[in-house]
Design a protein around this motif. Structure first.
Motif, PDB file in Angstrom:
ATOM      1  N   PHE A  61     140.905  16.289  99.083  1.00  0.00           N
ATOM      2  CA  PHE A  61     141.077  17.495  99.886  1.00  0.00           C
ATOM      3  C   PHE A  61     140.813  17.215 101.362  1.00  0.00           C
ATOM      4  O   PHE A  61     139.858  16.515 101.711  1.00  0.00           O
ATOM      5  N   ALA A  62     141.656  17.755 102.219  1.00  0.00           N
ATOM      6  CA  ALA A  62     141.446  17.594 103.662  1.00  0.00           C
ATOM      7  C   ALA A  62     142.034  18.781 104.400  1.00  0.00           C
ATOM      8  O   ALA A  62     142.978  19.416 103.931  1.00  0.00           O
ATOM      9  N   THR A  63     141.449  19.102 105.551  1.00  0.00           N
ATOM     10  CA  THR A  63     141.996  20.173 106.381  1.00  0.00           C
ATOM     11  C   THR A  63     142.184  19.655 107.802  1.00  0.00           C
ATOM     12  O   THR A  63     141.493  18.735 108.236  1.00  0.00           O
ATOM     13  N   MET A  76     143.141  11.282 104.824  1.00  0.00           N
ATOM     14  CA  MET A  76     141.821  11.861 104.540  1.00  0.00           C
ATOM     15  C   MET A  76     141.743  12.345 103.098  1.00  0.00           C
ATOM     16  O   MET A  76     140.729  12.162 102.426  1.00  0.00           O
ATOM     17  N   GLU A  79     141.384   9.389 100.786  1.00  0.00           N
ATOM     18  CA  GLU A  79     140.037   8.832 100.858  1.00  0.00           C
ATOM     19  C   GLU A  79     139.057   9.642  99.991  1.00  0.00           C
ATOM     20  O   GLU A  79     138.278   9.080  99.221  1.00  0.00           O
ATOM     21  N   THR A  80     139.123  10.965 100.091  1.00  0.00           N
ATOM     22  CA  THR A  80     138.179  11.783  99.321  1.00  0.00           C
ATOM     23  C   THR A  80     138.507  11.768  97.830  1.00  0.00           C
ATOM     24  O   THR A  80     137.616  11.952  96.999  1.00  0.00           O
ATOM     25  N   PHE A  83     136.532   9.945  95.047  1.00  0.00           N
ATOM     26  CA  PHE A  83     135.263  10.468  94.537  1.00  0.00           C
ATOM     27  C   PHE A  83     135.380  11.903  94.030  1.00  0.00           C
ATOM     28  O   PHE A  83     134.413  12.489  93.584  1.00  0.00           O
ATOM     29  N   SER A  85     136.420  15.416  91.978  1.00  0.00           N
ATOM     30  CA  SER A  85     136.276  15.736  90.559  1.00  0.00           C
ATOM     31  C   SER A  85     137.620  15.584  89.856  1.00  0.00           C
ATOM     32  O   SER A  85     138.673  15.723  90.472  1.00  0.00           O
ATOM     33  N   PHE A 329     137.643  24.357 100.654  1.00  0.00           N
ATOM     34  CA  PHE A 329     138.061  24.260  99.262  1.00  0.00           C
ATOM     35  C   PHE A 329     138.316  25.635  98.641  1.00  0.00           C
ATOM     36  O   PHE A 329     137.574  26.570  98.912  1.00  0.00           O
TER      37      PHE A 329
ATOM     38  N   LEU B  52     130.396  16.681  90.986  1.00  0.00           N
ATOM     39  CA  LEU B  52     130.682  16.606  92.409  1.00  0.00           C
ATOM     40  C   LEU B  52     131.888  17.514  92.587  1.00  0.00           C
ATOM     41  O   LEU B  52     132.998  17.184  92.196  1.00  0.00           O
ATOM     42  N   ILE B  55     134.661  17.492  97.728  1.00  0.00           N
ATOM     43  CA  ILE B  55     134.463  16.456  98.731  1.00  0.00           C
ATOM     44  C   ILE B  55     135.671  16.579  99.652  1.00  0.00           C
ATOM     45  O   ILE B  55     136.813  16.576  99.206  1.00  0.00           O
ATOM     46  N   SER B  56     135.401  16.767 100.909  1.00  0.00           N
ATOM     47  CA  SER B  56     136.528  17.017 101.798  1.00  0.00           C
ATOM     48  C   SER B  56     136.271  16.450 103.184  1.00  0.00           C
ATOM     49  O   SER B  56     135.134  16.216 103.577  1.00  0.00           O
ATOM     50  N   ARG B  57     137.369  16.208 103.858  1.00  0.00           N
ATOM     51  CA  ARG B  57     137.270  15.773 105.246  1.00  0.00           C
ATOM     52  C   ARG B  57     138.119  16.703 106.090  1.00  0.00           C
ATOM     53  O   ARG B  57     139.097  17.271 105.620  1.00  0.00           O
ATOM     54  N   LEU B 131     131.979   6.882 102.358  1.00  0.00           N
ATOM     55  CA  LEU B 131     131.827   7.951 101.373  1.00  0.00           C
ATOM     56  C   LEU B 131     131.107   7.440 100.134  1.00  0.00           C
ATOM     57  O   LEU B 131     130.309   8.153  99.530  1.00  0.00           O
ATOM     58  N   ALA B 132     131.381   6.192  99.772  1.00  0.00           N
ATOM     59  CA  ALA B 132     130.775   5.627  98.559  1.00  0.00           C
ATOM     60  C   ALA B 132     129.247   5.602  98.697  1.00  0.00           C
ATOM     61  O   ALA B 132     128.521   5.951  97.753  1.00  0.00           O
ATOM     62  N   LYS B 135     127.865   9.124  98.478  1.00  0.00           N
ATOM     63  CA  LYS B 135     127.914   9.651  97.118  1.00  0.00           C
ATOM     64  C   LYS B 135     126.820   9.011  96.249  1.00  0.00           C
ATOM     65  O   LYS B 135     126.152   9.704  95.474  1.00  0.00           O
TER      66      LYS B 135
END
Lengths: 441, 471
Positions: A61-63, A76, A79-80, A83, A85, A329, B52, B55-57, B131-132, B135
């Motif tokens: 997720f990215a904004t 972005m 990348e997320t 990790f 869910s 989110f 989790l 997780i966002s950017r 990020l790793a 986390k």
């Protein structure tokens, strides 16, 4: 829409599924009066875009907003996603509801000139000062339109516009070190100029009731929560408890209570995203699921919880069309809540009280253990009732209670409801046995 | 500002940012104009129970323009940088909407133009950590909480961010400031039958990652406290002598007195000005309350505020006497006092308003044992859920509370809410400890702008006759 398609296309190259959501507000205007004078006029242009992807089965997720951000969105989100869910749902391939079915856009909002908004603010202040000349009012008159677009890789696509018009007033009256705060607000998707008078009347009522002071003692007392009081004291624990996320993780006190009578039989509550021109309304939610009128409590029995796509999938149920994003989110959240009317007039409730409180505004009520249903705080605006009459404003007074105990058995529900902040339409609630603590015991 | 400049060039501009701004500001006939640009990046991680969940950017860029004409402001915020001159013109037009009879003359506290560039110095910049790694650390805290007895669920909210801000005004100031921020909250939720209780911990820093490392013991402690709250009794509501720990006393300093020191509440309110007269006694000689953005490495620290005013230490109360308050250039000019560098905005979508920075009660000399000493029945309150104020009245809630009986700490209580009138409560502080601690968690909200990075702190303090809410 074109730039959203572009983001979707590049996301598709690296992800199994993708969804792009964007909100843009070309010019929200806010007129601010401070201490009775026009202080500031604001125009805000904003737009933001969110990308959600499923990559190797995980959610990324990215904004982004402003220049340079769109290009970075895909990177972005990827990348997320390493990790994120595990994705438990699919994006909806079709948004069933046509946006015309839930009217939330009124072109009249666009026609109101800044100058007219300034006039509205002045009228409102003049009305309040006509009653109490030395009050200092902060007033905000706001309006704007938004355009929401949503597309996903499964073919789902939709777009709608909404409009907003709001009016709020906060008045402060200082005498020595005594401060009296009064205030109220109105909001709708359409400009409603009769709201100015209603708002002024309610604030003048507050000022009138607060003219005298009254003292309560530390003990259990019956309390009438006005519509404002319901929102400031009782609403937060309920909103949290009906959230599908709280239920799914087992933290909601209502988690095992579907179909059970938890509240007073007189009490019914529903979430309704389909109310015409309600500021919480929408044709489909921020994930493309059709909005609906969802009963949460019917005659005291717990009926439903609020879900978005992911939470519903994890809970083995369907989204209720309550997936909402406050800039981030998607999460389950209320649209607008409606609490059913009862059969008791406000006057009859007051007359029924030998000794009690009317609570209009509580400060800090959601600082306690709201997950457990607790509420408690300082009565910022409240009035004492003695032998069926309002005798004055209370100070240095705290109330505390637990919504599950307080709403289990109500003394009465008011027959007149009104909207508070565009979030909740509620009548006054007449409750028994609220703990009241005050200075000097 | 590289991406921003590239973006402007892409739109056909070919000038430096500084020239571009100075061109846009010329010739509008306003008394004062300022412009902010901002580029930001942030990472958020949220756990709910073992999941989790988010997780966002995010990347964000935009700006705003503020114009002042005869005491009235126009404000325009935007994401799109094109048509800058038109945006300035709109802000000026807005400012002129106020009728001239109510607008005063040009009034901002006078300032020398400043040209400067501020870059944060970090040993271990959280925004550069993978990020790793983040986390892995959060997983370890979560595992500790979730494996504790009676813990049903947990919450972790982590956020770090970096902002690059450019400020310029029509007086010739041009300041570039970069700022990083980090915030972590851990919450353990215990449940037994229908009882749900929680305990939490908030930490933060100016972007230094080490601030959130090594909290394993604390994670264990909040989990066991949440479980211990399940059978704990509720305090009987009423008036008590209370002892506040440094965290909660810091929240008290912020909520009860700090907000009252924000001059935008005071400068147009003559009655309130009479209450807040400089030189008036508010507490005992032992009471000193300070707001100071210049202390290095606290979340409320910065070199220039969002009006370009250099910051300094500000005594709000010195030896019990009201000595100063927090100002923007406008409130300072209107009240005939000095600008203090406290005009702050959470981001470019909002105009700067008067805010606190690092607010604390200065240490005194009492020990904790001395404070407990002669209390027959009182309450020891620690940690915070939150706090709020209506200026005169404040409430704040403690995350942890114990009865005090006969000078000794007794049973654990359910979280309590404290309330009072700030003026009487300040007078009722009768002991101030020597153990100053600064609390860097959370953030401050005002006027729809939340959360603003601030810190607050205090030593242990004792307050007589405080109303404690309970059932």
């Amino acid at each position: 829409m074109e730039h959203l398609m572009e983001v979707l296309r590049s996301a598709r190259k690296v992800a199994e599924q993708a969804e792009v959501f964007s909100v843009s507000s070309p010019d929200s205007i806010g007129i601010q009066f401070e201490a009775n004078e026009l202080k500031q006029v604001q125009t805000k242009e904003s737009s933001s875009t969110a990308l959600r992807i499923f990559k190797e089965g995980r959610i990324g997720f990215a904004t982004a907003s402003g220049g340079g951000g769109l290009e970075a969105l895909v990177d972005m989100a990827v990348e997320t996603s390493q990790f994120g869910s595990p994705a438990s749902f699919r994006f909806p391939p079709r948004f069933h509801r046509d946006y015309l079915e839930v009217p939330i856009f009124d072109p009249k909002v666009e026609e109101i000139a800044m100058e007219r908004m300034v006039e509205i603010g002045k009228e409102l202040i003049a009305k309040i000062r006509g009653h109490t000349p030395d009050i200092l009012c902060d007033v905000q008159v706001t309006k704007g339109t938004s355009s929401i677009s949503l597309i996903n890789s499964q073919g789902g696509e939709g777009r709608y516009n909404s409009s907003f018009f709001g009016l709020s007033l906060e008045g402060i009256l200082v005498r020595d070190t005594d401060m009296l705060f009064v205030g109220d607000s109105e909001s709708s998707c359409r400009p409603d100029f009769s709201g100015i008078d209603d708002l002024a009347d309610r604030v003048i009522w507050q000022l009138e009731m607060a003219k005298k002071k009254a003292a309560v003692s530390t003990k259990l007392l019956p309390v009438i929560f006005t519509p404002n009081g319901v929102v400031s004291a009782l609403l937060s624990p309920l909103v949290l408890a009906f959230n599908g996320k709280s239920v799914l993780e087992g933290a909601s006190p209502l988690k095992d209570k579907l179909g059970e009578q938890v509240f007073d039989k007189k009490l019914s509550l529903w979430d309704d995203a389909t109310i015409a021109y309600g500021v919480g309304s929408y044709p489909f939610d921020d994930e493309g699921v059709s909005s609906q009128r969802l009963p949460l409590v019917t005659n005291g029995v717990v009926m439903n919880f609020l879900y978005d796509l992911q939470t519903a999938a994890l809970a083995g149920t369907q989204s209720t069309g309550n997936g909402q994003r406050a800039g981030g989110f998607p999460r389950p959240d209320i649209s607008s809540l409606i609490l059913s009317r009862g059969d008791v007039s406000f006057q009859a409730m007051v007359e029924d009280m030998k000794e009690g409180l009317i609570v209009e505004q509580v400060m800090g009520a959601d600082q306690g253990n709201i997950l457990g249903g607790d509420f408690g705080g300082n009565v910022l605006l409240g009035f004492k009732v003695e032998n069926g009459e309002i005798v004055g404003r209370v100070k240095d007074t705290m109330i505390a209670g637990n919504v599950y105990q307080v709403l289990k058995e109500l003394l009465g529900i008011g027959q007149e409801a009104r909207w508070v902040g565009g979030i909740l339409q509620t009548p006054p609630l007449y409750c028994s046995g609220i703990s009241v603590a005050t200075k000097g015991n | 500002m590289t991406a921003l400049v590239a973006f402007i060039r892409g739109k056909g501009y070919n000038k430096s940012m500084r020239d571009l701004i100075s061109d846009a500001l010329k010739g509008h006939g306003a008394d004062y104009i300022e412009i902010h640009f901002e580029e930001s990046q942030s990472t958020s991680i949220a756990y709910r129970g073992e999941r989790l969940e988010e997780i966002s950017r995010a990347r964000n860029s935009g700006g705003n323009i503020r114009a002042l004409v005869q005491g009235s402001w126009g404000f325009v915020s935007f994401n799109r940088l094109d048509g800058l001159r038109d945006k300035v013109a709109l802000a000026v037009k807005e400012a002129r909407l106020a009728p001239t009879e109510s607008g005063g003359p040009f009034k901002l506290f006078p300032m020398e133009p400043v040209v400067d560039k501020v870059v944060p110095q970090l040993k271990q910049d959280a925004t550069a950590i993978s990020l790793a790694t983040k986390k892995e650390l959060l997983d370890s805290y979560n595992n500790i909480m979730l494996s504790s007895p009676n813990i049903q669920s947990s919450r972790i909210n982590y956020r770090d961010g970096r902002k690059q801000r450019t400020f310029a005004n029509s007086e010739g100031s041009y300041i570039e400031q970069a700022k990083t921020d980090l915030n972590l909250r851990l919450t353990a939720i215990a449940r037994e039958d229908n009882e749900v209780q929680q305990a939490g911990l908030s930490m933060g820093s100016t972007g230094e990652f080490s601030a959130v490392e090594g909290l394993h013991e604390q994670a264990r402690e909040i989990a066991s406290r949440a479980a211990a709250l399940l059978p704990a009794p509720q305090v009987k509501g009423g008036e008590y002598t209370v002892i506040l720990d440094p965290v909660l006393a810091g929240v008290f300093a912020h909520e009860a007195f700090g907000h009252l020191s924000e001059s935008d509440f005071v400068y147009q309110n003559e009655n309130l000005q009479q209450v807040m007269v400089l030189g008036k006694r508010f507490g005992g000689k032992h009471l000193n309350i300070i707001d100071d953005p210049t202390i290095p490495n606290l979340r409320g620290s910065y070199k220039y505020d969002d009006e370009g005013t250099p910051t300094r230490e500000n005594y709000l109360i010195r030896e019990g006497i009201l000595e100063g308050r927090l100002h923007s250039r406008e409130t300072a000019a209107k009240m005939g006092e000095r600008a203090t560098g406290n005009a702050r905005a959470i981001n470019y979508r909002f105009p700067p308003i008067v805010r606190m920075s690092n607010t604390f009660i200065a240490p005194g000399s009492a020990s904790f044992e001395e404070m407990l000493g002669d209390i027959k029945e009182g309450v020891y309150v620690k940690d915070w859920y939150g706090g709020t104020t209506s200026l005169e009245m404040f409430t704040f809630s403690a995350g942890e509370a114990y009865m005090i009986r006969q000078g000794r700490l007794a049973e654990l209580l359910r979280p309590v809410v404290l309330t009072g009138n700030v003026f009487t409560t300040l007078q009722n502080i009768d002991a101030i400890g020597s153990d100053l601690g600064m609390n860097q968690g959370g953030g401050c909200g005002k006027g729809g702008q939340s959360p603003l990075p601030v810190s607050n702190g205090s030593p242990h303090i004792r307050i007589r006759h405080c109303v404690v809410g309970g059932r």
